[in-house]
Design a protein around this motif. Structure first.
Motif, PDB file in Angstrom:
ATOM      1  N   SER A   1       0.856  -1.120   0.028  1.00  0.00           N
ATOM      2  CA  SER A   1      -0.003   0.078   0.059  1.00  0.00           C
ATOM      3  C   SER A   1       0.913   1.381   0.019  1.00  0.00           C
ATOM      4  O   SER A   1       1.825   1.275   0.625  1.00  0.00           O
ATOM      5  N   ALA A   2       0.262   2.419  -0.661  1.00  0.00           N
ATOM      6  CA  ALA A   2       0.812   3.645  -0.555  1.00  0.00           C
ATOM      7  C   ALA A   2       0.666   4.291   0.608  1.00  0.00           C
ATOM      8  O   ALA A   2       1.149   5.503   1.018  1.00  0.00           O
ATOM      9  N   VAL A   3      -0.248   3.591   1.313  1.00  0.00           N
ATOM     10  CA  VAL A   3      -0.494   4.531   2.589  1.00  0.00           C
ATOM     11  C   VAL A   3       0.095   3.803   3.827  1.00  0.00           C
ATOM     12  O   VAL A   3      -0.127   2.579   4.039  1.00  0.00           O
ATOM     13  N   SER A   4       0.856   4.420   4.600  1.00  0.00           N
ATOM     14  CA  SER A   4       1.533   3.772   5.532  1.00  0.00           C
ATOM     15  C   SER A   4       0.921   3.431   6.528  1.00  0.00           C
ATOM     16  O   SER A   4      -0.205   3.953   7.093  1.00  0.00           O
ATOM     17  N   TRP A   5       1.328   2.405   7.533  1.00  0.00           N
ATOM     18  CA  TRP A   5       0.758   1.897   8.632  1.00  0.00           C
ATOM     19  C   TRP A   5       0.562   3.142   9.704  1.00  0.00           C
ATOM     20  O   TRP A   5      -0.680   3.141  10.098  1.00  0.00           O
ATOM     21  N   PRO A   6       1.485   3.693   9.942  1.00  0.00           N
ATOM     22  CA  PRO A   6       1.304   4.589  10.958  1.00  0.00           C
ATOM     23  C   PRO A   6       0.504   6.132  10.650  1.00  0.00           C
ATOM     24  O   PRO A   6      -0.106   6.581  11.464  1.00  0.00           O
ATOM     25  N   SER A   7       0.411   6.143   9.280  1.00  0.00           N
ATOM     26  CA  SER A   7      -0.313   7.499   8.986  1.00  0.00           C
ATOM     27  C   SER A   7      -1.998   7.281   8.882  1.00  0.00           C
ATOM     28  O   SER A   7      -2.684   8.206   8.851  1.00  0.00           O
ATOM     29  N   LEU A   8      -2.117   5.889   9.102  1.00  0.00           N
ATOM     30  CA  LEU A   8      -3.762   5.670   8.932  1.00  0.00           C
ATOM     31  C   LEU A   8      -4.529   6.340  10.266  1.00  0.00           C
ATOM     32  O   LEU A   8      -5.971   6.561  10.098  1.00  0.00           O
ATOM     33  N   GLY A   9      -3.910   6.537  11.220  1.00  0.00           N
ATOM     34  CA  GLY A   9      -4.624   6.908  12.506  1.00  0.00           C
ATOM     35  C   GLY A   9      -4.891   5.782  13.523  1.00  0.00           C
ATOM     36  O   GLY A   9      -5.292   4.644  12.918  1.00  0.00           O
TER      37      GLY A   9
ATOM     38  N   VAL B   1     -10.196   0.248   1.914  1.00  0.00           N
ATOM     39  CA  VAL B   1      -9.092   1.334   1.709  1.00  0.00           C
ATOM     40  C   VAL B   1      -9.428   2.360   2.732  1.00  0.00           C
ATOM     41  O   VAL B   1     -10.732   2.682   2.877  1.00  0.00           O
ATOM     42  N   TYR B   2      -8.476   3.165   3.100  1.00  0.00           N
ATOM     43  CA  TYR B   2      -8.372   4.080   4.108  1.00  0.00           C
ATOM     44  C   TYR B   2      -7.289   4.973   3.976  1.00  0.00           C
ATOM     45  O   TYR B   2      -6.163   4.517   4.027  1.00  0.00           O
ATOM     46  N   VAL B   3      -7.780   6.391   4.093  1.00  0.00           N
ATOM     47  CA  VAL B   3      -6.776   7.232   3.819  1.00  0.00           C
ATOM     48  C   VAL B   3      -6.772   8.220   5.313  1.00  0.00           C
ATOM     49  O   VAL B   3      -7.811   8.823   5.623  1.00  0.00           O
ATOM     50  N   GLY B   4      -5.642   8.291   6.051  1.00  0.00           N
ATOM     51  CA  GLY B   4      -5.660   9.006   7.263  1.00  0.00           C
ATOM     52  C   GLY B   4      -5.363  10.637   6.995  1.00  0.00           C
ATOM     53  O   GLY B   4      -4.911  10.974   5.949  1.00  0.00           O
ATOM     54  N   LEU B   5      -5.493  11.451   8.130  1.00  0.00           N
ATOM     55  CA  LEU B   5      -5.096  12.744   8.036  1.00  0.00           C
ATOM     56  C   LEU B   5      -3.630  12.799   7.580  1.00  0.00           C
ATOM     57  O   LEU B   5      -3.144  13.824   7.058  1.00  0.00           O
ATOM     58  N   ASP B   6      -2.616  12.048   8.222  1.00  0.00           N
ATOM     59  CA  ASP B   6      -1.320  11.993   7.940  1.00  0.00           C
ATOM     60  C   ASP B   6      -0.974  11.180   6.852  1.00  0.00           C
ATOM     61  O   ASP B   6       0.289  11.041   6.426  1.00  0.00           O
ATOM     62  N   SER B   7      -1.927  10.724   5.965  1.00  0.00           N
ATOM     63  CA  SER B   7      -1.541   9.880   4.797  1.00  0.00           C
ATOM     64  C   SER B   7      -0.816  10.940   3.737  1.00  0.00           C
ATOM     65  O   SER B   7      -0.297  10.114   2.598  1.00  0.00           O
ATOM     66  N   ALA B   8      -1.391  12.022   3.779  1.00  0.00           N
ATOM     67  CA  ALA B   8      -0.972  12.933   2.400  1.00  0.00           C
ATOM     68  C   ALA B   8      -1.051  14.447   3.130  1.00  0.00           C
ATOM     69  O   ALA B   8      -1.917  14.759   4.142  1.00  0.00           O
ATOM     70  N   PRO B   9      -0.581  15.439   2.492  1.00  0.00           N
ATOM     71  CA  PRO B   9      -0.659  16.615   3.159  1.00  0.00           C
ATOM     72  C   PRO B   9      -2.012  17.747   3.072  1.00  0.00           C
ATOM     73  O   PRO B   9      -1.982  18.354   3.851  1.00  0.00           O
ATOM     74  N   ASP B  10      -2.597  17.294   1.905  1.00  0.00           N
ATOM     75  CA  ASP B  10      -3.747  18.088   1.945  1.00  0.00           C
ATOM     76  C   ASP B  10      -4.885  17.299   1.423  1.00  0.00           C
ATOM     77  O   ASP B  10      -4.669  16.059   0.866  1.00  0.00           O
ATOM     78  N   LEU B  11      -6.291  18.047   1.282  1.00  0.00           N
ATOM     79  CA  LEU B  11      -7.477  17.216   0.924  1.00  0.00           C
ATOM     80  C   LEU B  11      -7.416  16.664  -0.633  1.00  0.00           C
ATOM     81  O   LEU B  11      -7.498  15.492  -0.744  1.00  0.00           O
ATOM     82  N   ASP B  12      -6.818  17.429  -1.500  1.00  0.00           N
ATOM     83  CA  ASP B  12      -6.726  16.715  -2.735  1.00  0.00           C
ATOM     84  C   ASP B  12      -5.818  15.822  -2.905  1.00  0.00           C
ATOM     85  O   ASP B  12      -6.105  14.763  -3.648  1.00  0.00           O
ATOM     86  N   SER B  13      -4.483  15.898  -2.425  1.00  0.00           N
ATOM     87  CA  SER B  13      -3.995  14.609  -2.468  1.00  0.00           C
ATOM     88  C   SER B  13      -4.193  13.493  -1.607  1.00  0.00           C
ATOM     89  O   SER B  13      -3.872  12.329  -1.996  1.00  0.00           O
ATOM     90  N   ARG B  14      -5.167  13.515  -0.619  1.00  0.00           N
ATOM     91  CA  ARG B  14      -5.716  12.704   0.186  1.00  0.00           C
ATOM     92  C   ARG B  14      -6.616  11.825  -0.780  1.00  0.00           C
ATOM     93  O   ARG B  14      -6.809  10.470  -0.779  1.00  0.00           O
ATOM     94  N   VAL B  15      -7.442  12.694  -1.598  1.00  0.00           N
ATOM     95  CA  VAL B  15      -8.525  11.918  -2.309  1.00  0.00           C
ATOM     96  C   VAL B  15      -7.776  11.090  -3.457  1.00  0.00           C
ATOM     97  O   VAL B  15      -8.321  10.262  -4.006  1.00  0.00           O
ATOM     98  N   ALA B  16      -6.540  11.857  -4.117  1.00  0.00           N
ATOM     99  CA  ALA B  16      -6.158  11.086  -5.316  1.00  0.00           C
ATOM    100  C   ALA B  16      -5.470   9.954  -4.614  1.00  0.00           C
ATOM    101  O   ALA B  16      -5.477   8.966  -5.335  1.00  0.00           O
ATOM    102  N   LEU B  17      -4.840  10.006  -3.427  1.00  0.00           N
ATOM    103  CA  LEU B  17      -4.382   8.762  -2.864  1.00  0.00           C
ATOM    104  C   LEU B  17      -5.414   7.433  -2.510  1.00  0.00           C
ATOM    105  O   LEU B  17      -5.091   6.597  -2.879  1.00  0.00           O
ATOM    106  N   ALA B  18      -6.542   8.059  -2.086  1.00  0.00           N
ATOM    107  CA  ALA B  18      -7.641   6.914  -2.066  1.00  0.00           C
ATOM    108  C   ALA B  18      -7.940   6.391  -3.517  1.00  0.00           C
ATOM    109  O   ALA B  18      -8.125   5.166  -3.553  1.00  0.00           O
ATOM    110  N   ILE B  19      -7.948   7.216  -4.432  1.00  0.00           N
ATOM    111  CA  ILE B  19      -8.463   6.595  -5.958  1.00  0.00           C
ATOM    112  C   ILE B  19      -7.119   5.768  -6.226  1.00  0.00           C
ATOM    113  O   ILE B  19      -7.496   4.671  -6.909  1.00  0.00           O
TER     114      ILE B  19
END
Length: 441
Positions: A192-200, A217-235
């Protein structure tokens, strides 16, 4: 020595109001907190009225001295009557929720704790009054203004920062009992591109639970720096894990802390088997009530951004999975706010499911709404002060108290503190029907 009329009325009214029927069973300490605070507030109001009447040269205790003893007797009888009624009501609730009934020891502990709370509050008020008399009116006002200013400028920000850091620390703390997933269909795994610690904290619980079938699939607040990048990461995570290859995708909008109920996950597995991908994105790490007051817009913005991105991506596919939306509590409010109206929700989703929506404020067309009649989150609204709640689609799981102006608002507000402490299927706790009851296209 007979108490003053204001004291009798304050304690009598505050106590009887606090013992009005509640939505949920209460512990002796919870009931004592409600009684103590309401009695203290009633005493304060009585004190202000007494002071105002004296300014008009009307001493109510001297003018109405003959009523002091009868009034005391009425107050005692009223409190005793409310205790008897409270015992009956609390045991009806407990019978409906399959918990042990209360006995005389409940009221003994309640009485002792209530007296202690009223005593502490009264002591603080008396000490403040004594200090004000010593200082005089001008200096007292000056000190009061200074104290309020310091509290507003220093105290409140300090408490907010402390609580924010506390919530952040809890979100970052890794529970040693949770094992990082090894399956590639889970966020936080090695692939996964989402790290274990960043999930919250809540994201880690979501991706590690059973059953094994659904993609998570889950994206935490610490998984990417802003909303747009978090959404892109989820996709990207949905693509990587094969989520878009499943026949069903459920967008799960978390509660304020990022929590997605494990009962809902099991329910979706029962509903769709393994042919489903679940996707969620954290928008806060504070409890739902804090986020509801201070960050409700984030719940809406994050849910809308993620839904729009998933919807757009599905539109580019030859194999188009069915899209569902699920939310509990604040997640239901955020999920429903994705859509302009009922028709928009119907058009853009296969179905939606809302569990325990605050004040029932969700789009209902094409949606399944789960609401326990004992859930204070479903009842609570400022309008509860002057009108009965509009309870639609509620499941009557326990006796429902009659609505009373102001009193119902106070009782429901107190019940909010214990909404998640109820047995499964009651209060703000919902079961696997959060998934199994999801509608079809």
């Amino acid at each position: 020595m007979r108490p003053r009329i204001g004291t009798t009325l304050g304690i009598g009214l505050g106590t009887t109001v606090s013992l009005a029927p509640s939505l949920l069973p209460r512990t002796p300490s919870a009931q004592a907190m409600s009684t103590g605070l309401l009695a203290a507030v009633a005493l304060a109001v009585a004190g202000v009225l007494r002071f105002a009447l004296r300014r008009w040269d009307f001493d109510i205790n001297r003018r109405m001295d003959r009523f002091r003893t009868p009034l005391l007797g009425v107050a005692v009888l009223a409190i005793v009557g409310m205790v008897v009624q409270g015992t009956h009501w609390q045991n009806r609730l407990r019978a409906a929720m399959d918990t042990a009934p209360i006995g005389p020891d409940y009221w003994l502990r309640w009485a002792l704790a209530s007296v202690a709370i009223v005593g502490v509050v009264a002591g603080i008020v008396r000490a403040t009054g004594w200090l004000a008399r010593k200082l005089g009116s001008v200096r007292s006002v000056a000190m009061g203004v200074a104290a309020v200013s310091v509290l507003y400028l220093v105290g409140v920000p300090a408490v907010v920062d402390w609580r924010r850091s506390t919530y952040a620390a809890a979100n970052a703390t890794i529970d040693p009992t949770l094992v990082q997933p090894v399956s590639y269909v889970r966020s936080g795994s090695a692939e996964s591109a989402v790290s274990w610690p960043s999930l919250g904290a809540e994201g880690r619980k979501f991706v590690t639970g059973s059953p094994a079938g659904p993609i998570r699939v889950y994206v935490g607040l610490d998984s990417a720096p802003d909303l747009d990048s978090r959404v892109a990461l989820a996709i990207r995570e949905l693509e990587r894990s094969g989520g878009f290859e499943r026949s069903n995708i459920v967008l799960a909008v978390p509660t304020g802390s990022g929590w997605i109920d494990a009962n809902a996950v099991r329910g979706f597995y029962e509903r769709f088997g393994g042919d489903v991908a679940l996707v969620g994105m954290q928008y806060s790490y504070a409890p739902s009530w804090v986020t509801f007051v201070f960050g409700r817009d984030d719940a809406v913005a994050y849910a809308r951004a993620l839904f729009d991105a998933v919807e757009r991506h599905i539109g580019t596919l030859d194999h188009k999975p069915e899209l569902y939306v699920y939310g509990q509590s604040l997640g239901a409010l955020g999920g429903s706010s994705i859509f302009a109206d009922d028709a928009d929700q119907d058009r853009r989703t296969c179905a939606a499911l809302w569990a325990g929506p605050p004040a029932g404020q969700v789009h209902r067309a094409g949606a399944t709404v789960l609401a326990n009649s004992s859930d204070p989150v479903v009842h609570w609204s400022p309008s509860l002060l002057w009108r009965a709640p509009e309870l639609r689609d509620v499941r009557v799981d326990a006796p429902v108290p009659q609505w009373l102006p102001v009193i119902s608002f106070l009782q429901t507000s107190a019940d909010l503190l214990a909404a998640l402490n109820a047995p499964p299927g009651h209060g703000h706790r919902y079961g696997t029907d959060q998934g199994t009851a999801m509608g079809a296209c």
